[in-house]
Design a protein around this motif. Sequence first.
Motif, PDB file in Angstrom:
ATOM      1  N   SER A 197       0.901  -1.462   0.031  1.00  9.67           N
ATOM      2  CA  SER A 197      -0.024   0.044   0.031  1.00  9.67           C
ATOM      3  C   SER A 197       0.837   1.318   0.095  1.00  9.67           C
ATOM      4  CB  SER A 197      -0.832  -0.056   1.285  1.00  9.67           C
ATOM      5  OG  SER A 197      -1.130   1.390   1.729  1.00  9.67           O
ATOM      6  N   THR A 198       0.435   2.240  -0.869  1.00  2.00           N
ATOM      7  CA  THR A 198       1.150   3.517  -0.954  1.00  2.00           C
ATOM      8  C   THR A 198       1.283   4.188   0.456  1.00  2.00           C
ATOM      9  OG1 THR A 198      -0.960   4.574  -1.744  1.00  2.00           O
ATOM     10  CG2 THR A 198       0.632   4.023  -3.579  1.00  2.00           C
ATOM     11  N   CYS A 199       0.015   4.161   1.165  1.00  2.00           N
ATOM     12  CA  CYS A 199      -0.134   4.838   2.360  1.00  2.00           C
ATOM     13  C   CYS A 199       0.525   4.414   3.342  1.00  2.00           C
ATOM     14  CB  CYS A 199      -1.579   5.055   2.530  1.00  2.00           C
ATOM     15  SG  CYS A 199      -2.504   6.392   1.358  1.00  2.00           S
ATOM     16  N   ILE A 255      -5.249  -6.674   2.271  1.00  2.00           N
ATOM     17  CA  ILE A 255      -6.270  -5.757   1.134  1.00  2.00           C
ATOM     18  C   ILE A 255      -6.689  -6.921   0.076  1.00  2.00           C
ATOM     19  CG2 ILE A 255      -5.877  -3.469   2.268  1.00  2.00           C
ATOM     20  CD1 ILE A 255      -4.059  -2.927  -0.115  1.00  2.00           C
ATOM     21  N   GLN A 273      -9.479  -5.481   5.040  1.00  2.00           N
ATOM     22  CA  GLN A 273      -9.981  -4.077   5.292  1.00  2.00           C
ATOM     23  C   GLN A 273     -11.429  -3.757   5.673  1.00  2.00           C
ATOM     24  OE1 GLN A 273      -9.138  -5.082   2.455  1.00  2.00           O
ATOM     25  NE2 GLN A 273      -9.756  -3.608   0.800  1.00  2.00           N
ATOM     26  N   LYS A 274     -12.302  -4.517   4.990  1.00  2.00           N
ATOM     27  CA  LYS A 274     -13.706  -4.158   5.053  1.00  2.00           C
ATOM     28  C   LYS A 274     -14.435  -5.126   6.328  1.00  2.00           C
ATOM     29  CE  LYS A 274     -13.300  -1.720   1.298  1.00  2.00           C
ATOM     30  NZ  LYS A 274     -13.007  -0.296   1.432  1.00  2.00           N
ATOM     31  N   GLY A 291     -12.609   1.744   6.037  1.00  2.00           N
ATOM     32  CA  GLY A 291     -12.309   0.314   5.410  1.00  2.00           C
ATOM     33  C   GLY A 291     -10.827   0.577   4.581  1.00  2.00           C
ATOM     34  N   VAL A 292     -10.148   1.371   4.716  1.00  2.00           N
ATOM     35  CA  VAL A 292      -8.718   1.394   4.090  1.00  2.00           C
ATOM     36  C   VAL A 292      -7.491   1.353   4.976  1.00  2.00           C
ATOM     37  CG1 VAL A 292      -9.864   2.466   2.015  1.00  2.00           C
ATOM     38  CG2 VAL A 292      -8.851   3.940   4.184  1.00  2.00           C
ATOM     39  N   VAL A 293      -6.337   1.194   4.585  1.00  7.25           N
ATOM     40  CA  VAL A 293      -5.130   1.069   5.345  1.00  7.25           C
ATOM     41  C   VAL A 293      -4.440   2.258   4.982  1.00  7.25           C
ATOM     42  CG1 VAL A 293      -5.031  -1.153   5.751  1.00  7.25           C
ATOM     43  CG2 VAL A 293      -4.110  -0.515   3.645  1.00  7.25           C
ATOM     44  N   PRO A 294      -3.604   2.730   5.946  1.00  6.84           N
ATOM     45  CA  PRO A 294      -3.124   2.206   7.325  1.00  6.84           C
ATOM     46  C   PRO A 294      -3.835   2.803   8.267  1.00  6.84           C
ATOM     47  CG  PRO A 294      -2.027   4.274   6.884  1.00  6.84           C
ATOM     48  CD  PRO A 294      -2.723   3.767   5.580  1.00  6.84           C
ATOM     49  N   GLU A 324      -5.533   7.784   8.543  1.00 10.14           N
ATOM     50  CA  GLU A 324      -5.245   8.500   7.342  1.00 10.14           C
ATOM     51  C   GLU A 324      -3.582   9.098   7.595  1.00 10.14           C
ATOM     52  OE1 GLU A 324      -6.975  10.265   4.759  1.00 10.14           O
ATOM     53  OE2 GLU A 324      -8.502   8.488   5.585  1.00 10.14           O
ATOM     54  N   SER A 325      -3.210   8.363   6.457  1.00  7.32           N
ATOM     55  CA  SER A 325      -1.672   8.325   6.524  1.00  7.32           C
ATOM     56  C   SER A 325      -0.888   9.686   6.881  1.00  7.32           C
ATOM     57  CB  SER A 325      -1.145   7.747   5.166  1.00  7.32           C
ATOM     58  OG  SER A 325      -1.530   8.463   4.031  1.00  7.32           O
ATOM     59  N   ARG A 326      -1.360  10.733   6.086  1.00  9.49           N
ATOM     60  CA  ARG A 326      -0.798  12.033   6.354  1.00  9.49           C
ATOM     61  C   ARG A 326      -0.885  12.719   7.880  1.00  9.49           C
ATOM     62  NH1 ARG A 326      -3.326  11.365   1.738  1.00  9.49           N
ATOM     63  NH2 ARG A 326      -2.357  11.461  -0.343  1.00  9.49           N
TER      64      ARG A 326
END
Length: 207
Positions: free
Chosen positions: A9-11, A33, A38-39, A50-53, A64-66
């Motif tokens: 995953s990019t994030c 994933i 993730q769901k 429902g998304v990583v990380p 939220e990665s940022r």
Amino acid sequence: MKVYGHPMSTCVRKVLCTLAEKGVEAEFVLVDITKGEQKSPEFLARQPFGVVPALEDDGFQLYESRAIIRYLDAKLPGTSLVPADLKDRALMEQWISVEHSYFSPPAMKAILEIFFSPMRGTQPNQATIDEGKAGAAKALDVLDRGLAGKEYLAGTFSLAEITYLPYFQYLFDTGLGDIVKERSNVAAWWGRISERPSWQKAIGKAR
Ligand SMILES: N[C@@H](CCC(=O)N[C@@H](CS)C(=O)NCC(=O)O)C(=O)O
């Protein structure tokens, strides 16, 4: 400290790169994933979209990665990845916002088309790839001008660089690196930042 995510995953890679810059190891909890984990209700309790990380730090939960990379930078010892100078800090935020708003959405459109078409058993749609590439290239033109005469976007290596690295990596991994190579300041910058041990560790090429 636990990072929930998937290594592709990019994030998640932004978070792993930040941890490596800080010289800190966190426990990695795989959320597969590719299997839709993730769901699951269990993961949705950590990340309602429902998304990583997702991060867990001594009972504190964050997604939220940022947001996670800013938290890690502020909390952990080691060299700060946020410039001390007010104007450099503002520039860092500007470039993170450019990444989020104008660069990564079209770049990912092209990348995902190439990445997922074999799984669908179809040929990649060239019009979708061209559209994504054109959008990302427009942002790279702006980045190229911003990097003229500079080694980094905001004075020193910062969180701004970390937010771009994963998307550049996938541009090259999917054969779309020409839009980076064609822009000399961006190409030199990518060469500089992608060689960092923290990035090599984030993509599993170094320990
Ligand atoms: N805004 C989120 C985006 C996270 C995101 O899109 N993660 C992707 C992997 S890079 C994901 O989990 N995709 C699985 C899905 O959409 O179901 C962040 O920055 O953390």
